[in-house]
Design a protein around this motif. Sequence first.
Motif, PDB file in Angstrom:
ATOM      1  N   GLU A  80       0.860  -1.187   0.000  1.00 37.72           N
ATOM      2  CA  GLU A  80       0.000   0.000   0.000  1.00 37.72           C
ATOM      3  C   GLU A  80       0.900   1.241   0.000  1.00 37.72           C
ATOM      4  N   VAL A  81       0.629   2.144  -0.904  1.00 34.49           N
ATOM      5  CA  VAL A  81       1.393   3.385  -0.981  1.00 34.49           C
ATOM      6  C   VAL A  81       0.569   4.511  -0.366  1.00 34.49           C
ATOM      7  N   LYS A  82       1.113   5.112   0.677  1.00 37.65           N
ATOM      8  CA  LYS A  82       0.437   6.208   1.362  1.00 37.65           C
ATOM      9  C   LYS A  82       1.153   7.528   1.064  1.00 37.65           C
ATOM     10  N   SER A  83       0.350   8.564   0.879  1.00 34.46           N
ATOM     11  CA  SER A  83       0.908   9.903   0.625  1.00 34.46           C
ATOM     12  C   SER A  83       0.520  10.824   1.764  1.00 34.46           C
ATOM     13  N   THR A  84       1.497  11.494   2.316  1.00 32.92           N
ATOM     14  CA  THR A  84       1.247  12.468   3.385  1.00 32.92           C
ATOM     15  C   THR A  84       1.871  13.801   2.992  1.00 32.92           C
ATOM     16  N   THR A  85       1.220  14.871   3.415  1.00 40.43           N
ATOM     17  CA  THR A  85       1.706  16.211   3.118  1.00 40.43           C
ATOM     18  C   THR A  85       2.363  16.803   4.356  1.00 40.43           C
ATOM     19  N   LYS A  86       3.536  17.354   4.155  1.00 43.27           N
ATOM     20  CA  LYS A  86       4.288  17.919   5.272  1.00 43.27           C
ATOM     21  C   LYS A  86       4.875  19.257   4.843  1.00 43.27           C
ATOM     22  N   MET A  87       4.793  20.238   5.746  1.00 46.92           N
ATOM     23  CA  MET A  87       5.383  21.544   5.470  1.00 46.92           C
ATOM     24  C   MET A  87       6.864  21.498   5.837  1.00 46.92           C
ATOM     25  N   THR A  88       7.696  21.888   4.878  1.00 47.51           N
ATOM     26  CA  THR A  88       9.140  21.897   5.110  1.00 47.51           C
ATOM     27  C   THR A  88       9.716  23.254   4.722  1.00 47.51           C
ATOM     28  N   ILE A  89      10.911  23.519   5.194  1.00 44.02           N
ATOM     29  CA  ILE A  89      11.572  24.785   4.870  1.00 44.02           C
ATOM     30  C   ILE A  89      12.106  24.712   3.443  1.00 44.02           C
ATOM     31  N   SER A  90      11.811  25.749   2.657  1.00 47.08           N
ATOM     32  CA  SER A  90      12.232  25.790   1.260  1.00 47.08           C
ATOM     33  C   SER A  90      13.687  26.255   1.150  1.00 47.08           C
ATOM     34  N   LYS A  91      14.175  26.279  -0.084  1.00 39.90           N
ATOM     35  CA  LYS A  91      15.527  26.746  -0.347  1.00 39.90           C
ATOM     36  C   LYS A  91      15.684  28.202   0.076  1.00 39.90           C
ATOM     37  N   GLU A  92      14.648  29.030  -0.196  1.00 41.88           N
ATOM     38  CA  GLU A  92      14.692  30.437   0.199  1.00 41.88           C
ATOM     39  C   GLU A  92      14.713  30.578   1.713  1.00 41.88           C
ATOM     40  N   GLY A  93      13.928  29.704   2.394  1.00 43.32           N
ATOM     41  CA  GLY A  93      13.910  29.741   3.851  1.00 43.32           C
ATOM     42  C   GLY A  93      15.245  29.361   4.456  1.00 43.32           C
ATOM     43  N   GLU A  94      15.884  28.351   3.860  1.00 39.72           N
ATOM     44  CA  GLU A  94      17.205  27.941   4.334  1.00 39.72           C
ATOM     45  C   GLU A  94      18.213  29.084   4.174  1.00 39.72           C
ATOM     46  N   SER A  95      18.098  29.829   3.067  1.00 42.01           N
ATOM     47  CA  SER A  95      19.006  30.957   2.834  1.00 42.01           C
ATOM     48  C   SER A  95      18.822  32.030   3.897  1.00 42.01           C
ATOM     49  N   CYS A  96      17.564  32.295   4.264  1.00 44.23           N
ATOM     50  CA  CYS A  96      17.290  33.300   5.308  1.00 44.23           C
ATOM     51  C   CYS A  96      17.858  32.878   6.657  1.00 44.23           C
ATOM     52  N   LEU A  97      17.677  31.599   6.987  1.00 44.41           N
ATOM     53  CA  LEU A  97      18.198  31.112   8.270  1.00 44.41           C
ATOM     54  C   LEU A  97      19.718  31.206   8.303  1.00 44.41           C
ATOM     55  N   ALA A  98      20.348  30.891   7.186  1.00 37.93           N
ATOM     56  CA  ALA A  98      21.809  30.966   7.127  1.00 37.93           C
ATOM     57  C   ALA A  98      22.294  32.408   7.227  1.00 37.93           C
ATOM     58  N   ALA A  99      21.529  33.360   6.642  1.00 41.18           N
ATOM     59  CA  ALA A  99      21.941  34.769   6.663  1.00 41.18           C
ATOM     60  C   ALA A  99      21.613  35.443   7.987  1.00 41.18           C
ATOM     61  N   ASN A 103       7.182  32.029   0.326  1.00 35.72           N
ATOM     62  CA  ASN A 103       7.915  30.856  -0.174  1.00 35.72           C
ATOM     63  C   ASN A 103       9.096  30.478   0.729  1.00 35.72           C
ATOM     64  N   TYR A 104       8.965  30.752   2.036  1.00 31.44           N
ATOM     65  CA  TYR A 104       9.989  30.323   2.980  1.00 31.44           C
ATOM     66  C   TYR A 104       9.742  28.892   3.441  1.00 31.44           C
TER      67      TYR A 104
END
Length: 587
Positions: free
Chosen positions: A57-76, A186-187
């Motif tokens: 059985e293949v199950k699909s779940t949706t999860k909110m994750t940090i995007s590439k732009e968000g990672e850039s903000c955290l790094a800066a 888009n973070y």
Amino acid sequence: MDTDKLRIEFQKNVHDFLRQNNKIEDLASAFPIYATNTELYHPALQSLQSKAIVTVEVKSTTKMTISKEGESCLAAGHTPEGEVMDIVMKGPIQKTVLLAPAPNAPQATDKKGKKVQDPRTVAFFALTKQKLIETDADGNVVVGSSLKQADGTTKPFEDTIFLALQQFAKGEDVKPELVKELTKKNYIEKQIIKSVVLAKGTAFDTFTTEEQVLLTNQMLLTDEWKTHTFKEKNFTVPADLPKWGKLHPLQEMRSHFRRVFLRLGFTEMFTRRYVESSFWNFDTLFQAQSHPCRDIQDTFFVASPTYTMPDQVLDAPCSLHPSLPAQPKNELERYYMGLDLPEELIPRIQQVHEGGGDVCSDSLGYRYKWNRAEASKVILRTHTTAMSTRTLSTLNEGLKRVWRKNPSSQSPERPLAHPPIHGEACLSHSLLNDAHSARFFSIDRVYRNETVDKTHLAEFHQLEGFVVGRGLNVAHLIGTITHFFAEVGMTQFKFQPTYNPYTEPSMEMHAYHPILKKFIEIGNSGIFREEVMVPLGIDKDVRAIAWGFGLERPSMLQCDVSEIGALFGGKVDEEWVRESVMKIPHK
């Protein structure tokens, strides 16, 4: 270790795991090797499933994750808004300095690679709109009125979006309105995670690895196969289908319209003359030599040869007297002989343009000095109507033989391609069941010096048809066009007056689009002017009704495509071509 042994070992490990735990909630987590090499181990999993040893059985779940732009903000350590506010809070700064890109900074792009504004510029306008910053008369960016207090001090700026992003990264709860704002900027983004869940099947206890041997060519050559027991073949498992051939949607639409034309008794014109002379493309169609469509902004002019004969030198219009060889020496010479201006038509076309003359006494022409050099220029044809005038110039004698100079002769009864559509009174004027009318069509490429955008290309396909008969009028034009489009399933039609240099009257054709639920323009139509017909040798009482439109627009509507580049050109997706489905009616 060979592939078979790896798969057998994987199956055994899965079976042992299920024997102890009854269920695997996430196969990739329990067996990381499956996630890293799915192509190797997925057939082994399918084998277990086909034998009912396991259920999948293949199950699909949706999860909110940090995007590439968000990672850039955290790094800066800040968002672009926070960066701008930190700079402005330290004191006034020139706007040009604030928004100047960093040296060697890459161009900002979105997910599709399209260029976008620099994040600092976007932040500047957003902060200005919130009155957190403002630009004074000297071009300095200063703290805005939203942060200024009554006593003249400035409130500190709090980057709430960055704080919310930090909370999200730590797994802490974030207010719904801030989650919405993080998503908008888009973070953070939605990520669909698929997990494979395994459980014991009905034949779980029958699992064995004794028959996991594949027959090979080497076994057949050495008789080794006699010592093995081979695994059972399952021929009910769906196989991957090979890639199949399919007509391109544009070609499919072209073929459909061509079948309709041929079914209605039309003759296809020769159209493989992409390089044409201005004489046939413009002058025979009574388009003045000063008409804007003949400018370089709208037409592609051929650099070599510039004029109709390669060895022809044009010192002045009056010196143009090309001498053609008795027989062409090669295909190129044969082609350019076809481009050369027909001497018998030149004086007739010239008279019509300059003032009507004896050729067309009812016309005043354009009252200018016609220039043969202009007519001799070689171009990429801008419409296939150039082939229509070439065809018309050869028709007159043939028409006389058909009609026998008897305009009152009755055409014999001939069944229509299909029964008339009830309620469409204008179909009574259709000429498509008239044996005394000559019918021609063409579908081919044309070229325009257009600005390429979502709906325009520099080359496209034009479809046109015309019917020649005695005493034709607007009623015949409307009835014939309505009859033609009824054949392709378009029954709601209306016409709007317009202007064309070579037809009078002229009408735009509008058809009702059931998806858009409105009438849309699909092409132009009209009756060829006397200034077009008579110089080509057609009798004055003979008329030609014509209509034409681009092939790309109906194809885009059929395929639900919004950009012409996705339908025609170098950006066409091969997989989309295979999967596309046309909605045209087939009869």
